[in-house]
Design an enzyme around this catalytic site. Structure first.
Site, mmCIF file in Angstrom:
data_model
loop_
_atom_site.group_PDB
_atom_site.id
_atom_site.type_symbol
_atom_site.label_atom_id
_atom_site.label_comp_id
_atom_site.label_asym_id
_atom_site.label_seq_id
_atom_site.Cartn_x
_atom_site.Cartn_y
_atom_site.Cartn_z
ATOM 1 N N THR A 86 -51.765 -11.163 -28.325
ATOM 2 C CA THR A 86 -50.350 -11.085 -27.920
ATOM 3 C C THR A 86 -49.508 -10.969 -29.202
ATOM 4 O O THR A 86 -48.763 -11.890 -29.543
ATOM 5 C CB THR A 86 -49.916 -12.324 -27.099
ATOM 6 N N GLU A 151 -54.665 -22.370 -26.016
ATOM 7 C CA GLU A 151 -55.710 -22.771 -26.967
ATOM 8 C C GLU A 151 -55.057 -23.250 -28.265
ATOM 9 O O GLU A 151 -54.123 -22.637 -28.755
ATOM 10 C CB GLU A 151 -56.637 -21.573 -27.229
ATOM 11 N N PHE A 152 -55.592 -24.347 -28.809
ATOM 12 C CA PHE A 152 -55.015 -24.936 -30.028
ATOM 13 C C PHE A 152 -55.975 -24.879 -31.213
ATOM 14 O O PHE A 152 -55.730 -25.507 -32.236
ATOM 15 C CB PHE A 152 -54.589 -26.386 -29.765
ATOM 16 N N ARG A 154 -57.996 -23.999 -34.582
ATOM 17 C CA ARG A 154 -57.562 -23.444 -35.865
ATOM 18 C C ARG A 154 -58.701 -22.621 -36.436
ATOM 19 O O ARG A 154 -59.853 -23.088 -36.448
ATOM 20 C CB ARG A 154 -57.238 -24.575 -36.853
ATOM 21 N N PHE A 252 -49.628 -31.341 -42.352
ATOM 22 C CA PHE A 252 -48.659 -30.237 -42.378
ATOM 23 C C PHE A 252 -47.472 -30.524 -43.270
ATOM 24 O O PHE A 252 -46.359 -30.089 -43.011
ATOM 25 C CB PHE A 252 -48.214 -29.863 -40.945
ATOM 26 N N HIS A 254 -47.891 -29.924 -46.714
ATOM 27 C CA HIS A 254 -48.338 -29.355 -47.987
ATOM 28 C C HIS A 254 -47.420 -28.205 -48.354
ATOM 29 O O HIS A 254 -47.409 -27.179 -47.677
ATOM 30 C CB HIS A 254 -49.787 -28.870 -47.893
ATOM 31 N N GLY A 256 -46.105 -24.956 -50.088
ATOM 32 C CA GLY A 256 -46.853 -23.767 -50.481
ATOM 33 C C GLY A 256 -45.980 -22.528 -50.458
ATOM 34 O O GLY A 256 -44.747 -22.623 -50.527
ATOM 35 N N CYS A 263 -50.711 -16.698 -35.839
ATOM 36 C CA CYS A 263 -49.979 -17.397 -34.770
ATOM 37 C C CYS A 263 -48.544 -17.782 -35.122
ATOM 38 O O CYS A 263 -47.622 -17.386 -34.410
ATOM 39 C CB CYS A 263 -50.764 -18.639 -34.351
HETATM 40 P P1 NAD Z 1 -57.867 -10.984 -31.629
HETATM 41 O O1 NAD Z 1 -56.995 -9.830 -31.950
HETATM 42 O O2 NAD Z 1 -58.797 -11.524 -32.664
HETATM 43 O O3 NAD Z 1 -58.788 -10.620 -30.350
HETATM 44 C C1 NAD Z 1 -58.332 -9.983 -29.211
HETATM 45 C C2 NAD Z 1 -59.469 -9.150 -28.640
HETATM 46 O O4 NAD Z 1 -59.119 -8.723 -27.323
HETATM 47 C C3 NAD Z 1 -59.759 -7.867 -29.431
HETATM 48 O O5 NAD Z 1 -61.119 -7.856 -29.840
HETATM 49 C C4 NAD Z 1 -59.465 -6.720 -28.426
HETATM 50 O O6 NAD Z 1 -60.317 -5.609 -28.582
HETATM 51 C C5 NAD Z 1 -59.679 -7.428 -27.100
HETATM 52 N N1 NAD Z 1 -59.030 -6.818 -25.923
HETATM 53 C C6 NAD Z 1 -57.774 -6.301 -25.789
HETATM 54 N N2 NAD Z 1 -57.568 -5.902 -24.522
HETATM 55 C C7 NAD Z 1 -58.700 -6.172 -23.814
HETATM 56 C C8 NAD Z 1 -59.107 -6.001 -22.450
HETATM 57 N N3 NAD Z 1 -58.279 -5.494 -21.522
HETATM 58 N N4 NAD Z 1 -60.336 -6.387 -22.113
HETATM 59 C C9 NAD Z 1 -61.194 -6.907 -23.018
HETATM 60 N N5 NAD Z 1 -60.863 -7.111 -24.314
HETATM 61 C C10 NAD Z 1 -59.634 -6.741 -24.711
HETATM 62 O O7 NAD Z 1 -56.889 -12.125 -31.102
HETATM 63 P P2 NAD Z 1 -57.059 -13.721 -31.257
HETATM 64 O O8 NAD Z 1 -56.688 -14.144 -32.627
HETATM 65 O O9 NAD Z 1 -58.369 -14.144 -30.680
HETATM 66 O O10 NAD Z 1 -55.883 -14.222 -30.304
HETATM 67 C C11 NAD Z 1 -55.973 -14.101 -28.896
HETATM 68 C C12 NAD Z 1 -54.871 -14.938 -28.278
HETATM 69 O O11 NAD Z 1 -55.099 -16.325 -28.558
HETATM 70 C C13 NAD Z 1 -53.464 -14.628 -28.800
HETATM 71 O O12 NAD Z 1 -52.545 -14.757 -27.753
HETATM 72 C C14 NAD Z 1 -53.231 -15.712 -29.826
HETATM 73 O O13 NAD Z 1 -51.871 -16.009 -30.000
HETATM 74 C C15 NAD Z 1 -53.958 -16.889 -29.193
HETATM 75 N N6 NAD Z 1 -54.410 -17.891 -30.158
HETATM 76 C C16 NAD Z 1 -54.989 -17.505 -31.323
HETATM 77 C C17 NAD Z 1 -55.446 -18.472 -32.218
HETATM 78 C C18 NAD Z 1 -56.077 -18.071 -33.527
HETATM 79 O O14 NAD Z 1 -56.261 -18.942 -34.374
HETATM 80 N N7 NAD Z 1 -56.419 -16.808 -33.746
HETATM 81 C C19 NAD Z 1 -55.324 -19.830 -31.896
HETATM 82 C C20 NAD Z 1 -54.763 -20.193 -30.681
HETATM 83 C C21 NAD Z 1 -54.304 -19.208 -29.812
#
Ligand code: NAD
Length: 435
Positions: A86, A151-152, A154, A252, A254, A256, A263
């Site tokens: 997103t 999801e939380f 890290r 949190f 620190h 920098g 996120c």
């Molecule tokens: P990311 O970009 O690493 O992964 C997203 C994946 O979804 C990609 O591999 C993409 O190819 C796939 N995708 C897109 N459309 C699809 C579909 N229709 N069907 C199947 N796969 C599809 O993203 P992320 O970092 O894992 O984040 C995902 C969500 O989780 C976001 O909303 C983010 O804000 C939230 N989030 C992320 C974290 C983090 O640390 N990265 C932590 C908490 C929450």
């Protein structure tokens, strides 16, 4: 239970592996065929400590598999998690829900029995209701409930965060769905993890409020660091002195170069947009965003000042490119500001990162990529630490001094002590310590 997870990124892949480890049967779907092909061979497309072993074990057990096609998996699923990206929408900062609604569309077309549809992606308040509406419009006969389960985790400690979270937040309004969610998280009930059971809107907002609060906390200590520099105070000790107050807490705090990552930047922007749209502007969050943006922009100048006011024709060694250690994630990393800003001022960049260079090469141009920290420092006029990887915490100072043309160290993560570095012969610049 049988679960389908849409998205095999940082969140989808970790969630899939951890739910499989809990004993559920998990199919993880991604649109990216190359990613799925690699995963099917046991190759992990991201850097996340421990993930390779967990994925391999659960593939071998038969509890985890990967696919590009949703329909066969969905037919047998009790629950489908949406864990797609997103990102911030270009230009206006709203959360881009294209991937979420694309996934919902596919689920709607292929649903054949009662299924709980769960958003694990971070989505603005109101998205769960809109998913319900779209589901009913696309497939009026479908039997489903929508839940929000933000999801939380890290990056860098994602598996432990998923397996031993501070809390699990579940927003849903049907008893049937709530019972299913509790069953999914049963192993966490057994270790007495607090569960926040609430409605859709509240669950969605909890995630944004948490990230905005943390981003604000970091930005607060960063501004205090600036004041420390003007007054001769030491921000490390100020942070300790306030953090020992239980109402504040030490985490949190620190100081920098400003927060980055996948996120905080996008989530603070999206929350500010929601506040404006709903007539409840979040002025603290808006200010946090502006202060942090400016801070990231100021970091190159800090390095230029340390080099005597100009970096034209000078070689700067950059240690660390990812937004934090133990990940290969480069999204909104401070290095994406610092490196081009230094290049604009005529600097030659030698860079090294333990895990992020593959991704960095697609985002940064005209960089001399190095094989290690000393290789990067060889013949450089200054070195700047941008990410606090463990590998940079115990550098051999004599080897550094021998490699560098000038003994200038800009430590944007405060991992060294000013007095030690000055005694060793460095011109040392850090954050908020009056050096
Ligand atoms: P990311 O970009 O690493 O992964 C997203 C994946 O979804 C990609 O591999 C993409 O190819 C796939 N995708 C897109 N459309 C699809 C579909 N229709 N069907 C199947 N796969 C599809 O993203 P992320 O970092 O894992 O984040 C995902 C969500 O989780 C976001 O909303 C983010 O804000 C939230 N989030 C992320 C974290 C983090 O640390 N990265 C932590 C908490 C929450």
């Amino acid at each position: 239970m049988q679960i389908t997870i849409l998205g095999a990124g940082y969140v989808g892949l970790v969630s899939a592996a951890c739910f499989a480890e809990f004993g559920h049967k998990v199919v993880c779907i991604d649109k990216d065929a190359a990613r799925v092909a690699a995963l099917q061979k046991g190759e992990i497309p991201i850097f996340e400590p421990g993930l390779d072993e967990l994925v391999a074990r659960n593939i071998a057990n038969g509890t985890l598999r990967f696919d590009t096609a949703l329909p066969p998996a969905l037919k047998q699923s009790d629950a489908v998690f949406i864990a797609v990206g997103t990102p911030a929408r270009r230009g206006d900062g709203y959360a881009d829900l294209t991937y979420v609604y694309g996934a919902v569309e596919e689920v709607a077309q292929n649903l054949s029995r009662y299924t709980v549809i769960i958003t694990k992606s971070t989505v603005p308040v109101g998205t769960g209701r809109e998913i319900e509406r779209r589901m009913r419009a696309a497939n009026p006969k479908a039997e489903f409930d929508v839940c929000s389960n933000p999801e939380f985790l890290r990056e860098g400690s994602a598996i432990n965060d998923f397996m031993r979270p501070d809390r699990v937040v579940i927003g849903c309004e049907s008893e049937r769905a709530a019972a299913l969610m509790k069953a999914l998280y049963r192993p966490l009930y057994l270790i007495e993890t607090p569960m926040v059971m609430t409605g859709l809107e509240t669950a969605e907002l909890i995630k944004y409020a948490a990230n905005a609060f943390l981003a604000t906390k970091i930005t607060f200590i960063n501004e205090i660091a600036d004041l420390c520099e003007k007054t001769g105070a030491d921000v490390q000790i100020v942070a300790k002195g306030i953090g020992l107050d239980g109402r504040i807490g030490r985490k949190f705090l620190h100081a920098g170069p400003g927060y980055g990552g996948s996120c905080f930047p996008k989530d603070t922007l999206a929350l500010a947009r929601t506040g404006q749209d709903k007539g409840a502007p979040l002025r603290l969050v808006e200010t946090t965003i502006a202060v942090n943006e400016q801070r990231k922009k100021n970091m190159a100048q800090r390095i230029i000042n340390a080099c005597g006011g100009s970096v034209k024709g000078k070689t700067i060694a950059i240690l660390g490119l990812t937004f934090k250690p133990n990940t290969d994630d480069m999204r909104d990393s401070v290095s994406l500001d610092v490196v081009p800003d230094l290049q604009d001022e005529g600097a030659i960049i030698h860079a090294y990162d333990p895990a992020g260079m593959k991704e960095a090469k697609t985002l940064l141009q005209n960089v001399h990529w190095c094989n290690g920290p000393y290789d990067a420092m060889q013949g450089a006029d200054a070195v700047a630490i941008l990410t606090e990887w463990n590998e940079f915490r115990a550098l051999d100072l004599a080897q550094m001094l021998a490699a560098l043309k000038q003994p200038i160290l800009v430590d944007l993560r405060n991992i060294y002590q000013p007095e030690d570095m000055i005694a060793a012969g460095f011109r040392y610049v850090s954050i908020g310590r009056g050096d």
